[in-house]
Write an enzyme that holds these catalytic residues in place. Structure first.
Site, PDB file in Angstrom:
ATOM      1  N   LYS A 179       0.834  -1.203   0.000  1.00  0.00           N
ATOM      2  CA  LYS A 179       0.000   0.000   0.000  1.00  0.00           C
ATOM      3  C   LYS A 179       0.869   1.254   0.000  1.00  0.00           C
ATOM      4  O   LYS A 179       1.863   1.325   0.747  1.00  0.00           O
ATOM      5  CB  LYS A 179      -0.917  -0.019   1.226  1.00  0.00           C
TER       6      LYS A 179
ATOM      7  N   SER B 248      -9.400   2.220   2.742  1.00  0.00           N
ATOM      8  CA  SER B 248      -8.467   2.935   1.895  1.00  0.00           C
ATOM      9  C   SER B 248      -7.458   2.031   1.185  1.00  0.00           C
ATOM     10  O   SER B 248      -6.706   2.489   0.324  1.00  0.00           O
ATOM     11  CB  SER B 248      -7.703   3.952   2.748  1.00  0.00           C
TER      12      SER B 248
ATOM     13  N   SER C 150     -10.345  -0.056   6.767  1.00  0.00           N
ATOM     14  CA  SER C 150      -9.616   0.003   5.496  1.00  0.00           C
ATOM     15  C   SER C 150      -8.896  -1.263   5.080  1.00  0.00           C
ATOM     16  O   SER C 150      -8.291  -1.304   4.012  1.00  0.00           O
ATOM     17  CB  SER C 150      -8.611   1.163   5.540  1.00  0.00           C
TER      18      SER C 150
END
Length: 446
Positions: free
Chosen positions: A82, A151, A175
């Protein structure tokens, strides 16, 4: 696409084939790169793909195996990272155009541990801006008109599309669990403090949890074993003995668990599609021998979403205040509102919310008195359209209390979108949680 992958689509199955001489590290990476070439123009899961670097590393790892060096279950496994997590020499843009040239000087602790375990870093996956709520460019592989969640949008979408076998996400609200659920893959939010935050852009450090996204519970366990553990360089890391999870996963030898079904907001906010699928999943679990009883939540739990939101906003404001004040135009609407709310919050309200957080963590322990784990839907609905990242209400409580969770698919909606179940465990008892989750995954997927 299928909810329940074939062995060659999983970390555990691929590792077995690698050691059986059926494939090579180079071939595994080439297959992932081929899927990226085929699908990335539609899904937009990646910020950066390191083609040459990943193939070079794959050749090195093949050479290691040839000479008898085996780093373990992640040896030669391609993963995504990420884009709030530092990888030395790569930019950490955090979904912000203004940070696209911000090059990391050193690896985050989770990255260093993955590299040591033999994982191959394919590249950086898309995050919503600063790991907040603004919709990302990423599309849901199951239906491009729907959100992949956020996210950790790119991490979940990339795993679901077979572009990598696992990925690192992070959760401050929902997330990890929400995007994993929306994309039909598995996600683990470990206990707060189990996985190091060092080298990861913070959103709200008292809520931030790095964790793995993969195709199955077994795959999550392999990844968690690699990244978990105390880090003296992270002030939020908790010094607890390592607790291997993957080596204890033997569903045939695990007794049918005692599960505490959660109601309250988990019944009040769920839509009919998820409610029906959850009821069907519980029926399967009971049929497999699980004892399922209603577990009451602490009285303070009814107000958990508001203090969670306040702590997130206040801590995000503390992280971003200086830059936000100087360059407000660099911030998208949802993160702008979060920071603005945080700047407006009073110190006394923040302290009360943090006091409640500590208090509720203790109260939640009583919920496990007569059960092995708690169970609830992973999301309020299937993935909505791309104007939102979805409702994190069923995930934020576990970010607030820091309890570990594992989620995995339980079926499809009538529109063909994935739905997931969520298992919640005692703090720092991930090994026991994974045993329950693996048993439940096996029964539900049959």
């Amino acid at each position: 696409m299928e909810l329940y992958p074939a062995p060659e689509q999983t970390i555990v199955g691929t590792a077995r084939r690698l050691r059986g001489g059926e494939t090579s590290c180079v071939r595994i990476v080439e297959q992932c790169l081929q899927r990226i070439d085929e699908q990335e123009s539609r899904i937009h899961a990646w910020v950066l793909v390191d083609r040459e670097g990943s193939l070079t590393r794959a050749r090195e790892l093949d050479a290691e195996l040839a000479t008898g060096t085996d780093r373990g279950a992640l040896h030669g496994i391609p993963v995504g990272i990420k884009d709030i997590v530092d990888v030395a020499g790569w930019p950490t843009a955090a979904g912000s155009p203004g940070w696209k040239d911000k090059i990391a000087a050193a690896d985050a602790e989770v990255v260093a541990r993955l590299k040591a375990a033999g994982a191959i870093l394919l590249g950086k996956t898309v995050t919503t801006q600063y790991a907040s709520f603004d919709p990302p460019p990423t599309c849901n592989p199951w239906n491009l008109d729907h959100t992949p969640g956020g996210s950790s949008s790119g991490s979940a979408a990339a795993v679901a599309a077979g572009m990598c076998l696992g990925a690192i996400g992070s959760q401050t609200g929902g997330s990890i669990t929400r995007p994993a659920s929306f994309c039909g893959v598995a996600g683990c939010k470990p206990t707060h403090g189990r996985v190091s935050l060092r080298g990861i852009l913070p959103l709200a450090p008292n809520l931030d949890h790095p964790g793995p996204i993969a195709r199955t519970v077994d795959d999550l366990a392999v990844m968690l074993d690699a990244i978990a553990g105390y880090d003296a360089g992270d002030p939020y890391s908790i010094d607890r003995p390592p607790e291997p999870t993957a080596t204890t996963l033997d569903p045939e030898g695990i007794a049918a668990p005692r599960l505490g079904q959660l109601e309250g907001l988990f019944a009040d906010l769920v839509d009919e599609t998820v409610k029906s699928a959850f009821a069907a999943a519980l029926k399967k679990l009971r049929g497999g021998g699980a004892a399922i009883s209603s577990t009451p939540l602490p009285a303070d739990f009814s107000d958990v979403l508001a203090p969670h939101a306040l702590v997130m906003a206040a801590e995000a404001a503390a992280v971003h205040e200086q830059r936000f004040t100087a360059e407000p135009q660099e911030y998208d609407p949802c993160i702008t509102k979060l920071i603005t709310d945080g700047l407006a919050a009073s110190v006394t309200d923040y302290i009360r919310a943090r006091d409640l957080q500590v208090h509720l963590k203790r109260q939640m322990l009583d919920c496990f008195a007569e059960v092995d784990a708690l169970i609830c839907p992973a999301t309020t609905s299937a993935a909505p359209d791309r104007s939102t990242t979805g409702n994190p209400a069923f995930n934020s409580p576990w970010s607030f209390t820091g309890l570990p969770t594992v989620s995995f698919p339980m079926g499809l909606s009538s529109a063909g979108l994935p739905l997931a179940i969520q298992i919640v465990g005692r703090p720092f008892e991930e090994a026991a949680l994974f045993q329950v989750a693996r048993w439940c995954e096996r029964v539900i997927s049959q």
